[in-house]
Each structure stands twice: as C-alpha cells, then as structure tokens.
Enzyme design. Structure first.
Site, PDB file in Angstrom:
ATOM      1  NE  ARG A   2      -3.555   2.354   2.616  1.00  0.00           N
ATOM      2  CZ  ARG A   2      -4.248   2.697   3.710  1.00  0.00           C
ATOM      3  NH1 ARG A   2      -4.199   1.945   4.797  1.00  0.00           N
ATOM      4  NH2 ARG A   2      -4.988   3.788   3.700  1.00  0.00           N
ATOM      5  CG  HIS A   3      -0.925   4.900  -0.938  1.00  0.00           C
ATOM      6  ND1 HIS A   3      -1.072   5.773   0.114  1.00  0.00           N
ATOM      7  CD2 HIS A   3      -2.165   4.455  -1.227  1.00  0.00           C
ATOM      8  CE1 HIS A   3      -2.342   5.864   0.448  1.00  0.00           C
ATOM      9  NE2 HIS A   3      -3.038   5.068  -0.354  1.00  0.00           N
ATOM     10  N   GLY A   4       2.482   4.922   0.752  1.00  0.00           N
ATOM     11  CA  GLY A   4       2.748   5.600   2.009  1.00  0.00           C
ATOM     12  C   GLY A   4       1.645   6.593   2.349  1.00  0.00           C
ATOM     13  CB  SER A   6      -2.178  10.181   0.744  1.00  0.00           C
ATOM     14  OG  SER A   6      -3.450  10.151   1.389  1.00  0.00           O
ATOM     15  CG  ASN A   9      -3.886   8.136   3.829  1.00  0.00           C
ATOM     16  OD1 ASN A   9      -2.943   7.665   3.211  1.00  0.00           O
ATOM     17  ND2 ASN A   9      -5.138   7.742   3.606  1.00  0.00           N
ATOM     18  CE1 TYR A  84     -14.689   4.579   1.433  1.00  0.00           C
ATOM     19  CE2 TYR A  84     -12.539   5.023   0.469  1.00  0.00           C
ATOM     20  CZ  TYR A  84     -13.339   4.321   1.348  1.00  0.00           C
ATOM     21  OH  TYR A  84     -12.779   3.355   2.150  1.00  0.00           O
ATOM     22  CE  LYS A  92     -11.188   8.205   5.854  1.00  0.00           C
ATOM     23  NZ  LYS A  92     -10.099   7.208   5.969  1.00  0.00           N
ATOM     24  NE  ARG A 109     -13.090  -0.588   8.059  1.00  0.00           N
ATOM     25  CZ  ARG A 109     -11.847  -0.724   7.603  1.00  0.00           C
ATOM     26  NH1 ARG A 109     -11.619  -1.424   6.503  1.00  0.00           N
ATOM     27  NH2 ARG A 109     -10.831  -0.158   8.232  1.00  0.00           N
ATOM     28  CG  HIS A 173      -4.695   2.810  -3.965  1.00  0.00           C
ATOM     29  ND1 HIS A 173      -4.339   4.111  -3.720  1.00  0.00           N
ATOM     30  CD2 HIS A 173      -4.362   2.560  -5.271  1.00  0.00           C
ATOM     31  CE1 HIS A 173      -3.820   4.641  -4.818  1.00  0.00           C
ATOM     32  NE2 HIS A 173      -3.825   3.725  -5.766  1.00  0.00           N
ATOM     33  N   GLY A 174      -5.389   0.628  -0.163  1.00  0.00           N
ATOM     34  CA  GLY A 174      -5.970  -0.214   0.867  1.00  0.00           C
ATOM     35  C   GLY A 174      -7.054  -1.145   0.362  1.00  0.00           C
TER      36      GLY A 174
END
Length: 231
Positions: A2-4, A6, A9, A84, A92, A109, A173-174
């Site tokens: 997964r990317h570092g 962001s 994030n 999303y 969030k 989820r 990505h996640g």
C-alpha cells in the site's frame, strides 16, 4: 504494498480516486518499504501500480531504495483505490457526526453497500481526467465492485507473469489490495472488510504454481496487522 501516507490520510478525509499526494512521512514510508524488500532479498522483475500519484511515487521511491528503478512498470486504473462517491473529500469525523457512526461504518466497512454516488459536477469528478480516457469512471463503489474491477487485471496481466516464475511488486491502495487479499486467501465476505492493510509496509506473499499462498508476512513486524489464514 500500500502507498505511504497521503495528505488526505493525514487530514482524515475520504480519498478514493482523488489524486492526493504523499506526505513527507509517506515518502519516508515508501523509501523504508524498498529498504525492507532489499533486506529480505526480494528481487522482482516486473512492477505494477495504479494510475494514482501516491501509488506511483511509492513505487518509484521503493524501487530507488532497492536499486531497481530499471524494472518495467505497468500502470492501470483497475488497481485504483475504491471510489468513495459522494463521500470523497469529506472529513471522516465530521461525516460520522452528520450521518451517524453506524451509517458511516456501513459505507466504509460493508462488503457490498456503496456510499452515495458522487453528484454530477462535483469538484472531485475525474471523468474528464486524461488518464481515464475511454474509462467509465464510477460514481461510487463498494468493496465488492472494487474486487470485480481489480480481478480482470489480475487475471489478464499479473497472474500470467507470476505463473511464468517471475516475482512482481504491486503498489496500490488499501481497498484494491484488500480485494486481492480476499481473492488469494479466500476470505469470506463478512470478514474481509476487517482486514487492515497498513501504509508503506510490504506484504510478502509466497505462491505455489497455481498461485495459492503458501506463506505471507509483513516485512515491518512492528507495524504488521493480522493476516488471513492461509487457504
């Protein structure tokens, strides 16, 4: 991988297909990922990433740390993060305060319930972005829909390389990686959304000739999350 981390994030915003870049911490995580892969003796000969900047730069930085910037790289939108929809760009915590924790939990989820679609004319609409020419950019996606668009690329481009005996590195990505983990480990629908994929921590998966996992471990043990049981 997964990317570092962001920028979104860090800001705790729903990112999805929006092209948030890496933070300074994210760049350090990507470099560290490459160092861990090199220390593990991993020598991939092919690389894959999404077409999103945070994944591409994570791959660049990690390959630089590995001394393998010469690898052929294939970028594809099918490895993008989950879309999303109308949540894109929202904080969030504020979204939970507005819609309730339970509703936001369902959007984030549940396996097959997508968030509300992105409205026409949204500032985050990427349908005119040149990297998506000819692509039917989704208005929203569940994890199930993400899996359905990731798998064709896995089967057509990644799996044949692996079956030839060539090791690969995938920067994504996640949720696109969660989709691959579900596929490889046969994770049930009701539990896959609880599988966490940490940023910048390579997951080294060993596969047999039929691409069934025979072993899996995170290389940064201090930041490892629980892995699914081997099938």
């Amino acid at each position: 991988m997964r990317h570092g981390q962001s920028q979104w994030n860090l800001e705790n915003r729903f990112t999805g297909w929006w092209d948030a870049d890496l933070t300074e911490k994210g760049e350090a995580e990507a470099k560290r990922a490459g160092e861990l892969l090199k220390a593990a003796g991993f020598e991939p000969r092919q690389a894959f990433s999404s077409v999103q900047t945070r994944a591409i730069r994570t791959l660049w930085l990690s390959l630089t740390a590995m001394g393998r910037v010469w690898l052929p790289v294939e970028k594809h939108w099918r490895l993008n993060e989950r879309h999303y929809g109308g949540l894109t760009g929202l904080d969030k915590k504020q979204t939970a305060e507005k819609h309730g924790d339970e509703q936001v939990h369902i959007w984030r989820r549940s396996y097959d319930v997508p968030p509300p679609p992105m409205g026409a004319g949204s500032e985050f609409d990427l349908s005119k972005d040149p990297r998506y020419d000819g692509v039917d950019v989704p208005a929203t996606e569940s994890l199930k829909l993400t899996l359905e668009r990731v798998l064709p690329f896995w089967e057509s481009d990644i799996a044949p390389v692996l079956k030839s005996g060539t090791d690969v590195v995938i920067a994504a990505h996640g949720n696109s990686l969660r989709a691959l983990v579900k596929h490889l480990f046969n994770v049930p629908d009701e539990t896959i959304t609880g599988v966490e994929i940490p940023t910048g921590n390579p997951l080294l998966i060993e596969l047999d000739a039929s691409l069934k996992p025979t072993g899996a471990r995170y290389l940064d043990e201090a930041r490892a999350t629980e892995l699914p049981t081997l099938p």
